[in-house]
Design a protein around this motif. Structure first.
Motif, mmCIF file in Angstrom:
data_model
loop_
_atom_site.group_PDB
_atom_site.id
_atom_site.type_symbol
_atom_site.label_atom_id
_atom_site.label_comp_id
_atom_site.label_asym_id
_atom_site.label_seq_id
_atom_site.Cartn_x
_atom_site.Cartn_y
_atom_site.Cartn_z
ATOM 1 N N SER A 87 0.827 -1.209 0.000
ATOM 2 C CA SER A 87 0.000 0.000 0.000
ATOM 3 C C SER A 87 0.863 1.262 0.000
ATOM 4 C CB SER A 87 -0.909 0.000 1.230
ATOM 5 O OG SER A 87 -0.132 -0.133 2.416
ATOM 6 N N ASN A 88 0.171 2.402 -0.007
ATOM 7 C CA ASN A 88 0.780 3.724 0.144
ATOM 8 C C ASN A 88 1.842 4.003 -0.919
ATOM 9 O OD1 ASN A 88 -0.857 4.115 2.389
ATOM 10 N ND2 ASN A 88 0.691 3.392 3.815
ATOM 11 N N HIS A 89 1.380 4.048 -2.179
ATOM 12 C CA HIS A 89 2.271 4.333 -3.307
ATOM 13 C C HIS A 89 2.710 5.799 -3.238
ATOM 14 C CE1 HIS A 89 0.693 0.569 -4.423
ATOM 15 N NE2 HIS A 89 0.507 0.742 -5.714
ATOM 16 N N ASP A 90 4.026 6.032 -3.224
ATOM 17 C CA ASP A 90 4.519 7.404 -3.069
ATOM 18 C C ASP A 90 5.524 7.736 -4.168
ATOM 19 O OD1 ASP A 90 5.433 9.957 -1.883
ATOM 20 O OD2 ASP A 90 4.341 9.281 -0.132
ATOM 21 N N GLY A 91 6.696 8.256 -3.806
ATOM 22 C CA GLY A 91 7.674 8.698 -4.786
ATOM 23 C C GLY A 91 8.027 7.620 -5.795
ATOM 24 N N MET A 92 8.388 8.028 -7.018
ATOM 25 C CA MET A 92 8.634 7.053 -8.079
ATOM 26 C C MET A 92 9.541 7.689 -9.121
ATOM 27 S SD MET A 92 5.733 4.841 -10.135
ATOM 28 C CE MET A 92 4.915 6.276 -10.842
ATOM 29 N N THR A 93 10.280 6.847 -9.822
ATOM 30 C CA THR A 93 11.076 7.309 -10.953
ATOM 31 C C THR A 93 10.914 6.336 -12.112
ATOM 32 O OG1 THR A 93 13.267 8.137 -11.591
ATOM 33 C CG2 THR A 93 13.216 6.067 -10.396
ATOM 34 N N ALA A 94 11.193 6.808 -13.327
ATOM 35 C CA ALA A 94 11.148 5.987 -14.537
ATOM 36 C C ALA A 94 12.538 6.006 -15.164
ATOM 37 C CB ALA A 94 10.107 6.526 -15.519
ATOM 38 N N LEU A 95 13.158 4.839 -15.235
ATOM 39 C CA LEU A 95 14.542 4.728 -15.697
ATOM 40 C C LEU A 95 14.609 3.891 -16.971
ATOM 41 C CD1 LEU A 95 16.180 4.027 -12.220
ATOM 42 C CD2 LEU A 95 16.102 6.203 -13.447
ATOM 43 N N PRO A 96 15.535 4.185 -17.857
ATOM 44 C CA PRO A 96 15.609 3.443 -19.118
ATOM 45 C C PRO A 96 16.147 2.031 -18.919
ATOM 46 C CG PRO A 96 17.451 4.979 -18.935
ATOM 47 C CD PRO A 96 16.545 5.254 -17.777
ATOM 48 N N GLY A 97 15.571 1.100 -19.673
ATOM 49 C CA GLY A 97 16.050 -0.274 -19.701
ATOM 50 C C GLY A 97 16.471 -0.651 -21.108
ATOM 51 N N ARG A 98 16.821 -1.891 -21.307
ATOM 52 C CA ARG A 98 17.245 -2.358 -22.621
ATOM 53 C C ARG A 98 16.058 -2.530 -23.560
ATOM 54 N NH1 ARG A 98 21.725 -7.108 -21.233
ATOM 55 N NH2 ARG A 98 23.261 -5.741 -20.210
ATOM 56 N N HIS A 99 16.313 -2.339 -24.855
ATOM 57 C CA HIS A 99 15.332 -2.594 -25.906
ATOM 58 C C HIS A 99 14.049 -1.784 -25.708
ATOM 59 C CE1 HIS A 99 18.089 -5.810 -26.815
ATOM 60 N NE2 HIS A 99 17.837 -6.435 -25.682
ATOM 61 N N GLY A 100 14.194 -0.547 -25.257
ATOM 62 C CA GLY A 100 13.049 0.330 -25.101
ATOM 63 C C GLY A 100 12.213 0.084 -23.857
ATOM 64 N N ARG A 101 12.667 -0.797 -23.005
ATOM 65 C CA ARG A 101 11.922 -1.058 -21.776
ATOM 66 C C ARG A 101 12.110 0.088 -20.777
ATOM 67 N NH1 ARG A 101 13.196 -7.561 -20.877
ATOM 68 N NH2 ARG A 101 12.089 -8.263 -22.761
ATOM 69 N N VAL A 102 11.191 0.158 -19.826
ATOM 70 C CA VAL A 102 11.222 1.175 -18.776
ATOM 71 C C VAL A 102 11.160 0.476 -17.429
ATOM 72 C CG1 VAL A 102 10.018 3.143 -17.737
ATOM 73 C CG2 VAL A 102 10.126 2.926 -20.232
ATOM 74 N N HIS A 103 12.009 0.916 -16.511
ATOM 75 C CA HIS A 103 11.976 0.422 -15.137
ATOM 76 C C HIS A 103 11.333 1.495 -14.256
ATOM 77 C CE1 HIS A 103 14.431 -3.047 -16.039
ATOM 78 N NE2 HIS A 103 15.407 -2.289 -16.514
#
Length: 461
Positions: A87-103
């Motif tokens: 529960s309690n979804h808070d801060g987040m980041t989106a980082l590049p992965g291989r082959h166009g994927r996103v982490h």
């Protein structure tokens, strides 16, 4: 989660109250916009992307042409099989992965009594009594979830943090409970590094040299590797603004474990930043003072003896980000009744390391009824249009608001998940807004009920 967090633009736009900016709005976007983005920002004008369209599914209202996908919801099974989504979804980041994927790396701001804790996983758990931590989602280029797993567990009150130049996430504990408090078996109040591509590379190792206090956010100087840190303390004595001088600057995954020196900012003649009210006010010769005891073994850092000259405090230090060759940080509010030198509705400060100069660049405040929550800036996400996206956390309806480079405010999204009753509706605030590396998707969390959305549409219209 105080009642005023992320209220920077609440009730603006659709509800008629404005937000007053004092200072140059261009300061919020140093070195980020292209000519095309400037044009996009001008085209948005006052109405942004248009009015919000009611969602027939009752989850998220968006402008026409935009759509969302629910990536994850609290209580559903993690795809790894490690347990339910916390529960309690808070801060987040989106980082590049291989082959166009996103982490995506997502904080869970769980306290000791959380009903849906981050599941403990061998090798990824710091304190088995801690209920917070992070989960990591791997997405394909179409935002389909390929994997979802625990990235770190056993931490406490993971609120914000910040990405590193080597594409990891520094998750921050907004908590300084010691072992034996609230059932914890270890001291808390640390920063932890999370590698979303392989969480076991980083494990659950506290970066103790970076200090033990009520952490909020960080920003890394990409040129020198210095890490700047904010302390979210809204009760006196208020928090400090720190810098960490690593032994191995910009050394990549795990390098921050090598240690370094933690220092607190001293602005000569300014014990409390709230006393400064005029935008453009600058202070030369900013000093940095070594923290006597970064682990705060006996005394919280903000109460430690920094010598006769002391250090500079500020109420509610929150967001922190790097722009150009400077670091920017946010004081969400100051209230004289709570011990601040003066009142304000939010400030953004710029520190120029090369010139050792601190400047007040933006002051926030409602331009109508001051009782409306048009105040308290928090974390700031730069948008493809060259402007900002800001999450709302106030009373009543909850929005993600945009701010153009010209200073216009518009509603981007409205939460529709009623956590109250039909007679007295209530909506959970938004958190963790971030954009994909290609700028085509906005990711955002609803804190309660914990829901992570991917929003796509004509961002560069």
């Amino acid at each position: 989660m105080s009642a005023t967090r992320r209220q920077i633009l609440a009730r603006t736009g659709a509800l008629g109250a404005g937000i007053a900016f004092s200072g140059a709005l261009s300061e919020l976007f140093p070195g980020t916009a292209t000519a095309a983005q400037d044009l996009a920002a001008q085209d948005l004008g006052h109405s942004g992307y248009g009015p919000l369209v009611p969602d027939p599914h009752g989850l998220l209202d968006l402008p026409k042409g935009f759509r969302y996908r629910v990536l994850s919801r609290e209580g559903d099974p993690l795809r790894s099989g490690e347990g339910p989504v916390p529960s309690n979804h808070d801060g987040m980041t989106a980082l590049p992965g291989r082959h166009g994927r996103v982490h995506l790396v997502r904080n869970h701001e769980n306290r000791h009594n959380a009903a849906l804790p981050v599941p403990t996983v061998e090798g990824l758990t710091y304190d088995p009594a801690g209920k917070g931590g992070c989960t990591a989602l791997t997405l394909d280029p179409g935002n389909r979830v390929l994997a979802e797993r625990v990235a770190i567990a056993g931490t406490a009150v993971n609120c914000a943090g910040g990405p590193t130049p080597w594409h990891t996430w520094l998750t921050c504990e907004e908590n300084e409970d010691k072992a034996g408090t609230n059932g914890y078996t270890k001291d808390h109040g640390f920063i932890f590094e999370v590698d979303p591509s392989d969480p076991r590379r980083t494990g659950a190792v506290p970066l103790t040299a970076m200090g033990r206090f009520q952490h909020e956010a960080i920003a890394v100087d990409p040129h020198l590797g210095i890490v700047y840190e904010t302390e979210d303390a809204f009760l006196k004595p208020f928090g400090l603004f720190y810098r960490f001088l690593p032994e191995k600057p910009l050394g990549g995954v795990g390098s921050l474990r090598a240690g370094g020196r933690l220092q607190a900012m001293r602005v000569p003649g300014v014990p409390d930043l709230s006393s400064v009210q005029e935008t453009g006010t600058s202070f030369e010769g900013v000093e940095w003072v070594d923290v006597p005891d970064p682990l705060a073994a006996g005394t919280p850092i903000r109460l430690q003896d920094f010598g006769r000259k002391g250090v500079t405090h500020a109420q509610k230090l929150e967001g922190c980000y790097w722009g150009g060759r400077c670091v920017y940080f946010v004081s969400s509010f100051a209230r004289g009744a709570e011990g601040s030198a003066a009142d304000h509705f939010g400030q953004i400060w710029r520190y120029d390391p090369a010139r050792r100069r601190l400047t007040l660049v933006i002051v926030f405040g409602p331009d109508t009824d001051v009782q409306l929550p048009g105040e308290s800036p928090d974390n700031i996400c730069l948008a493809p249009s060259g402007g900002l996206m800001v999450c709302e956390d106030g009373n009543g309806a909850q929005h993600v608001y945009g701010v153009t480079r010209g200073g216009e405010v518009y509603a981007m999204a409205r939460g529709r998940q009623n956590i109250g009753t039909p007679e007295q509706p209530e909506w959970g605030e938004f958190a963790g807004v971030a954009f994909s590396p290609d700028g085509r998707t906005m990711y955002v969390n609803c804190y309660t009920p914990g829901t992570t959305f991917a929003v796509t549409g004509p961002w560069r219209r």
